[in-house]
Design an enzyme around this catalytic site. Structure first.
Site, mmCIF file in Angstrom:
data_model
loop_
_atom_site.group_PDB
_atom_site.id
_atom_site.type_symbol
_atom_site.label_atom_id
_atom_site.label_comp_id
_atom_site.label_asym_id
_atom_site.label_seq_id
_atom_site.Cartn_x
_atom_site.Cartn_y
_atom_site.Cartn_z
ATOM 1 N N CYS A 16 -0.225 -6.989 -5.281
ATOM 2 C CA CYS A 16 -1.430 -7.740 -4.665
ATOM 3 C C CYS A 16 -1.468 -8.869 -5.013
ATOM 4 O O CYS A 16 -1.741 -9.353 -6.023
ATOM 5 C CB CYS A 16 -2.669 -6.946 -5.084
ATOM 6 S SG CYS A 16 -4.135 -7.673 -4.424
ATOM 7 N N CYS B 25 0.016 -11.414 1.494
ATOM 8 C CA CYS B 25 -0.745 -10.410 1.351
ATOM 9 C C CYS B 25 0.045 -9.177 1.519
ATOM 10 O O CYS B 25 0.632 -8.815 2.548
ATOM 11 C CB CYS B 25 -2.192 -10.199 2.164
ATOM 12 S SG CYS B 25 -3.285 -8.802 2.165
HETATM 13 N N1 DGL Z 1 -3.272 -6.603 -0.543
HETATM 14 C C1 DGL Z 1 -4.035 -7.478 -1.303
HETATM 15 C C2 DGL Z 1 -3.448 -8.843 -1.504
HETATM 16 O O1 DGL Z 1 -2.009 -8.861 -1.432
HETATM 17 C C3 DGL Z 1 -5.437 -8.064 -0.537
HETATM 18 C C4 DGL Z 1 -6.389 -7.120 0.306
HETATM 19 C C5 DGL Z 1 -7.714 -7.458 -0.453
HETATM 20 O O2 DGL Z 1 -8.228 -8.371 -0.237
HETATM 21 O O3 DGL Z 1 -8.016 -6.381 -1.047
HETATM 22 O O4 DGL Z 1 -4.057 -9.715 -1.500
#
Ligand code: DGL
Length: 273
Positions: free
Chosen positions: A83, A193
């Site tokens: 993430c 993301c």
């Molecule tokens: N998948 C997360 C990232 O890579 C973000 C998603 C979220 O805001 O929870 O930043």
């Protein structure tokens, strides 16, 4: 980052811990499973606290610390912070039960690779408010390669839309039009993301395939492979124990999307931290 264990968490047969706020990290997990077929994985999706992209730094640090402690309790040999938003705070957490070389996050390997390549000069970066607001991508990229032109934009609607299955071209089109204003001359897009791999095709189509969208999960999987190899932690034999999946909140919608995403039936257990 605080260190409390002097020995590398040995034994190659231990699982690898992977976490995200929700679905997104599964894109990284999928690439990891392809690259490292002998490994077993423990996945944690913090669905109760999603989206991470809008959380304050302190709150995010608390969530991330608890998840890493949980993955430690599952005897994970290595942690993959799947993430970007969580990756912006990982180095600011004082105490973690892992050494720096036992935690791989999704920002540094991408920055390194883009800074070193020569083909693309105009680089677009999209991500959550947390990721783009941290300034990490533009700062690190320009530090490492001052010739790059960098365009960044927070695209906070995309992760919740993906999480909810709103991924059709016609639904995304008006949002892309707004978010990608000013990106017309970009040559390479970093989708910062881990939710975005689900809509790579839609982004490429929007730009008539004239913009290269970096496929980040593969790059992260390569990095994890290198780190494991350098620490002699690659499992030499296939681990036949099934992967474990944990969520802090289980909803029907998430299960449907996860199944679609992983292409297989997966059982999630509820663990609130
Ligand atoms: N998948 C997360 C990232 O890579 C973000 C998603 C979220 O805001 O929870 O930043």
């Amino acid at each position: 980052m605080g260190l409390n264990k002097n020995t590398i968490k040995g034994q190659s047969s231990r699982p690898i811990g992977v976490f995200d706020s929700g679905l997104g990290g599964l894109s990284i997990l999928k690439a990891l499973k392809e690259k490292l077929p002998n490994e077993r994985f423990v996945y944690y999706g913090d669905t109760a606290h999603l989206p991470y992209g809008d959380k304050s730094e302190n709150t995010l640090k608390e969530y991330v610390s608890s998840i890493i402690s949980f993955l430690d309790s599952q005897d994970c040999k290595l942690i993959v912070v799947a993430c970007n938003s969580a990756a912006t705070v990982i180095h600011k957490i004082e105490y973690l039960p892992y050494k720096e070389n036992q935690i791989i996050e999704v920002i540094s390997p991408i920055v390194q690779l883009v800074a070193e390549q020569k083909k693309y000069q105009k680089i677009g970066v999209i991500g959550t408010r947390k990721t783009i607001g941290s300034g990490l991508f533009d700062q690190k990229l320009s530090q490492l390669n001052s010739t790059l032109e960098i365009f960044t934009r927070a695209t906070p609607l995309l992760a919740p839309m993906i999480e909810d299955g709103f991924v059709e071209d016609d639904v995304l089109l008006p949002i892309f039009r707004r978010y990608f204003k000013g990106f017309e001359n970009c040559e390479l897009l970093i989708p910062a993301c881990t939710h975005y791999p689900i809509i790579y095709k839609q982004i490429e189509k929007y730009f008539n395939n004239g913009l290269k969208v970096l496929h980040t999960p593969k790059i992260i999987a390569e990095k994890v492979d290198q780190v494991l190899a350098s620490q002699k932690l690659i499992n030499p034999e296939k681990n036949y124990k099934v992967d474990s999946f944990y969520l802090s909140d289980i909803t029907d919608n998430f299960l449907r999307e996860a199944e679609l995403f992983l292409g297989s039936d997966v059982e999630f257990s509820l663990v609130s931290l």
